[in-house]
Design a protein around this motif. Structure first.
Motif, PDB file in Angstrom:
ATOM      1  N   THR A  70       0.833  -1.146   0.147  1.00  0.00           N
ATOM      2  CA  THR A  70       0.051  -0.067   0.082  1.00  0.00           C
ATOM      3  C   THR A  70       0.817   1.346  -0.057  1.00  0.00           C
ATOM      4  OG1 THR A  70      -1.715  -1.243   1.022  1.00  0.00           O
ATOM      5  CG2 THR A  70      -1.837   1.206   1.103  1.00  0.00           C
ATOM      6  N   HIS A  71       1.936   1.301   0.772  1.00  0.00           N
ATOM      7  CA  HIS A  71       2.752   2.451   0.926  1.00  0.00           C
ATOM      8  C   HIS A  71       3.405   2.541  -0.602  1.00  0.00           C
ATOM      9  CE1 HIS A  71       5.859   5.208   2.213  1.00  0.00           C
ATOM     10  NE2 HIS A  71       6.755   4.260   1.636  1.00  0.00           N
ATOM     11  N   LEU A  72       4.048   1.562  -1.158  1.00  0.00           N
ATOM     12  CA  LEU A  72       4.894   1.754  -2.492  1.00  0.00           C
ATOM     13  C   LEU A  72       3.628   2.268  -3.423  1.00  0.00           C
ATOM     14  CD1 LEU A  72       7.049  -1.384  -2.163  1.00  0.00           C
ATOM     15  CD2 LEU A  72       7.613   0.972  -2.148  1.00  0.00           C
ATOM     16  N   VAL A  73       2.457   1.649  -3.573  1.00  0.00           N
ATOM     17  CA  VAL A  73       1.664   2.158  -4.433  1.00  0.00           C
ATOM     18  C   VAL A  73       1.040   3.501  -4.417  1.00  0.00           C
ATOM     19  CG1 VAL A  73      -0.851   2.001  -5.132  1.00  0.00           C
ATOM     20  CG2 VAL A  73       0.236  -0.144  -4.820  1.00  0.00           C
ATOM     21  N   GLY A  74       1.193   3.986  -3.113  1.00  0.00           N
ATOM     22  CA  GLY A  74       0.896   5.787  -2.615  1.00  0.00           C
ATOM     23  C   GLY A  74       2.143   6.229  -3.261  1.00  0.00           C
ATOM     24  N   GLU A  75       3.620   5.686  -3.167  1.00  0.00           N
ATOM     25  CA  GLU A  75       4.770   6.394  -3.598  1.00  0.00           C
ATOM     26  C   GLU A  75       4.671   6.393  -5.084  1.00  0.00           C
ATOM     27  OE1 GLU A  75       8.863   7.401  -2.839  1.00  0.00           O
ATOM     28  OE2 GLU A  75       7.142   6.887  -1.052  1.00  0.00           O
ATOM     29  N   LEU A  76       4.195   5.512  -5.795  1.00  0.00           N
ATOM     30  CA  LEU A  76       3.925   5.458  -7.374  1.00  0.00           C
ATOM     31  C   LEU A  76       3.230   6.679  -7.684  1.00  0.00           C
ATOM     32  CD1 LEU A  76       3.784   1.754  -8.441  1.00  0.00           C
ATOM     33  CD2 LEU A  76       5.620   3.299  -9.039  1.00  0.00           C
ATOM     34  N   THR A 104      10.343   1.043  -8.102  1.00  0.00           N
ATOM     35  CA  THR A 104       8.849   0.849  -7.398  1.00  0.00           C
ATOM     36  C   THR A 104       7.872  -0.227  -7.696  1.00  0.00           C
ATOM     37  OG1 THR A 104       9.470   3.188  -6.495  1.00  0.00           O
ATOM     38  CG2 THR A 104       7.260   2.231  -5.935  1.00  0.00           C
ATOM     39  N   VAL A 105       7.967  -0.211  -9.078  1.00  0.00           N
ATOM     40  CA  VAL A 105       6.794  -1.030  -9.787  1.00  0.00           C
ATOM     41  C   VAL A 105       7.323  -2.519  -9.565  1.00  0.00           C
ATOM     42  CG1 VAL A 105       6.178  -1.910 -12.020  1.00  0.00           C
ATOM     43  CG2 VAL A 105       5.936   0.281 -11.508  1.00  0.00           C
ATOM     44  N   ASP A 106       8.726  -2.765  -9.640  1.00  0.00           N
ATOM     45  CA  ASP A 106       9.383  -4.042  -9.431  1.00  0.00           C
ATOM     46  C   ASP A 106       9.143  -4.514  -7.926  1.00  0.00           C
ATOM     47  OD1 ASP A 106      10.090  -4.147 -12.086  1.00  0.00           O
ATOM     48  OD2 ASP A 106      12.197  -3.557 -11.464  1.00  0.00           O
ATOM     49  N   GLN A 107       9.073  -3.563  -7.109  1.00  0.00           N
ATOM     50  CA  GLN A 107       9.114  -3.879  -5.553  1.00  0.00           C
ATOM     51  C   GLN A 107       7.616  -4.119  -5.436  1.00  0.00           C
ATOM     52  OE1 GLN A 107      10.829  -0.911  -2.888  1.00  0.00           O
ATOM     53  NE2 GLN A 107      12.159  -0.520  -4.297  1.00  0.00           N
ATOM     54  N   VAL A 108       6.571  -3.466  -5.873  1.00  0.00           N
ATOM     55  CA  VAL A 108       5.224  -3.659  -5.917  1.00  0.00           C
ATOM     56  C   VAL A 108       4.849  -5.161  -6.306  1.00  0.00           C
ATOM     57  CG1 VAL A 108       2.856  -2.938  -6.801  1.00  0.00           C
ATOM     58  CG2 VAL A 108       4.328  -1.179  -5.833  1.00  0.00           C
ATOM     59  N   ASN A 109       5.518  -5.276  -7.537  1.00  0.00           N
ATOM     60  CA  ASN A 109       5.023  -6.503  -8.005  1.00  0.00           C
ATOM     61  C   ASN A 109       5.505  -7.773  -7.284  1.00  0.00           C
ATOM     62  OD1 ASN A 109       3.606  -5.451  -9.940  1.00  0.00           O
ATOM     63  ND2 ASN A 109       5.352  -5.453 -11.452  1.00  0.00           N
ATOM     64  N   GLU A 110       6.951  -7.654  -6.599  1.00  0.00           N
ATOM     65  CA  GLU A 110       7.168  -8.685  -5.711  1.00  0.00           C
ATOM     66  C   GLU A 110       6.405  -8.891  -4.547  1.00  0.00           C
ATOM     67  OE1 GLU A 110      11.307  -7.757  -4.589  1.00  0.00           O
ATOM     68  OE2 GLU A 110      12.081  -7.614  -6.756  1.00  0.00           O
ATOM     69  N   ALA A 153       3.227  -8.183  -4.288  1.00  0.00           N
ATOM     70  CA  ALA A 153       1.648  -8.483  -4.792  1.00  0.00           C
ATOM     71  C   ALA A 153       1.397  -9.858  -3.984  1.00  0.00           C
ATOM     72  CB  ALA A 153       1.460  -8.365  -6.071  1.00  0.00           C
ATOM     73  N   PRO A 154       1.892 -11.043  -4.460  1.00  0.00           N
ATOM     74  CA  PRO A 154       1.640 -12.339  -4.236  1.00  0.00           C
ATOM     75  C   PRO A 154       1.554 -12.328  -2.795  1.00  0.00           C
ATOM     76  CG  PRO A 154       3.297 -12.436  -5.443  1.00  0.00           C
ATOM     77  CD  PRO A 154       3.232 -11.131  -5.515  1.00  0.00           C
ATOM     78  N   LEU A 155       2.501 -11.946  -1.920  1.00  0.00           N
ATOM     79  CA  LEU A 155       2.458 -12.017  -0.329  1.00  0.00           C
ATOM     80  C   LEU A 155       1.381 -11.186   0.250  1.00  0.00           C
ATOM     81  CD1 LEU A 155       6.413 -11.248   0.032  1.00  0.00           C
ATOM     82  CD2 LEU A 155       5.048 -13.629   0.178  1.00  0.00           C
ATOM     83  N   ALA A 156       1.068 -10.000  -0.375  1.00  0.00           N
ATOM     84  CA  ALA A 156       0.164  -9.170   0.102  1.00  0.00           C
ATOM     85  C   ALA A 156      -1.295  -9.767  -0.419  1.00  0.00           C
ATOM     86  CB  ALA A 156       0.323  -7.804  -0.241  1.00  0.00           C
ATOM     87  N   ASP A 157      -1.449 -10.667  -1.204  1.00  0.00           N
ATOM     88  CA  ASP A 157      -2.634 -11.069  -2.040  1.00  0.00           C
ATOM     89  C   ASP A 157      -3.346 -10.159  -2.466  1.00  0.00           C
ATOM     90  OD1 ASP A 157      -4.494 -13.161  -2.533  1.00  0.00           O
ATOM     91  OD2 ASP A 157      -5.815 -12.795  -0.835  1.00  0.00           O
ATOM     92  N   LYS A 158      -2.528  -9.291  -3.422  1.00  0.00           N
ATOM     93  CA  LYS A 158      -2.845  -8.166  -4.225  1.00  0.00           C
ATOM     94  C   LYS A 158      -2.364  -8.491  -5.510  1.00  0.00           C
ATOM     95  CE  LYS A 158      -4.314  -5.393  -1.177  1.00  0.00           C
ATOM     96  NZ  LYS A 158      -5.428  -4.971  -0.540  1.00  0.00           N
ATOM     97  N   SER A 159      -3.086  -7.849  -6.617  1.00  0.00           N
ATOM     98  CA  SER A 159      -2.659  -8.049  -8.096  1.00  0.00           C
ATOM     99  C   SER A 159      -1.485  -7.236  -8.543  1.00  0.00           C
ATOM    100  CB  SER A 159      -3.699  -7.568  -8.784  1.00  0.00           C
ATOM    101  OG  SER A 159      -4.222  -6.038  -8.702  1.00  0.00           O
ATOM    102  N   ALA A 160      -0.680  -7.686  -9.319  1.00  0.00           N
ATOM    103  CA  ALA A 160       0.501  -7.145  -9.722  1.00  0.00           C
ATOM    104  C   ALA A 160       0.081  -5.812 -10.710  1.00  0.00           C
ATOM    105  CB  ALA A 160       1.272  -7.977 -10.439  1.00  0.00           C
ATOM    106  N   ILE A 161       0.956  -4.973 -11.006  1.00  0.00           N
ATOM    107  CA  ILE A 161       0.914  -3.870 -11.714  1.00  0.00           C
ATOM    108  C   ILE A 161       1.762  -3.845 -12.925  1.00  0.00           C
ATOM    109  CG2 ILE A 161      -0.236  -2.564 -10.006  1.00  0.00           C
ATOM    110  CD1 ILE A 161       2.526  -1.135  -9.659  1.00  0.00           C
ATOM    111  N   SER A 162       1.444  -3.216 -13.904  1.00  0.00           N
ATOM    112  CA  SER A 162       2.576  -3.360 -15.023  1.00  0.00           C
ATOM    113  C   SER A 162       3.239  -1.895 -15.529  1.00  0.00           C
ATOM    114  CB  SER A 162       1.699  -3.573 -16.463  1.00  0.00           C
ATOM    115  OG  SER A 162       0.716  -2.562 -16.499  1.00  0.00           O
TER     116      SER A 162
END
Length: 155
Positions: free
Chosen positions: A76-82, A138-144, A146-155
């Motif tokens: 959630t923090h990294l998505v806000g950072e994006l 940041t996108v790479d970190q979010v995608n790493e 995503a599965p741990l947080a049970d969220k969807s990856a972004i492109s």
């Protein structure tokens, strides 16, 4: 041959609980109380006897995992950072367009074209490039995460 009377029928259809046969319902009585090893289901009411005669399929063991709150928080923090980085990059692009548009305008009073501040454009482009790298990282970190947080990856 013997006669088939009500007493012989009664004998054959006797309830096994009445004869002292111990029956369990997954180890619990119908009231939800555990039946210990030395305890039988004798003395249960008619309703309980009916429940004990039912056979239920074995239940699968459920493994409910607790959410990974750390991964969810970091995601959630990294998505806000994006979002913040995207706004900064958009602002830089707007400033670059402004500098170039100003240089492209044709002055009405003078026949000399306006001077372009290429140094400012280069500085703004360098800053935008750094922000672009930060966005990709940041996108790479979010995608790493995503599965741990049970969220969807972004492109």
């Amino acid at each position: 041959m013997g006669s088939i009377g009500p007493s012989s029928l009664r004998k054959e259809t006797r309830n096994p609980l009445a004869s002292g046969v111990s029956r369990e319902f997954n180890g619990f009585s119908a009231q939800g109380k555990p039946i210990s090893d030395g305890q039988s289901a004798k003395g249960l009411g008619k309703h309980d006897e009916a429940i004990h005669s039912l056979e239920l399929p074995k239940q699968k063991e459920c493994s409910v995992t607790e959410p990974n709150y750390e991964a969810i928080g970091r995601y959630t923090h990294l998505v806000g950072e994006l979002d913040s980085l995207s706004m900064k990059r958009r602002s830089l692009f707007t400033r670059i367009v402004g500098v170039l548009k100003n240089a492209n305008e044709n002055p009405l009073e003078s026949k000399v074209p306006r001077k372009c501040n290429f140094e400012a454009v280069r500085d703004l482009l360098d800053e935008a490039e750094e922000i672009e790298k930060a966005i990709r990282s940041t996108v790479d970190q979010v995608n790493e995460l995503a599965p741990l947080a049970d969220k969807s990856a972004i492109s």
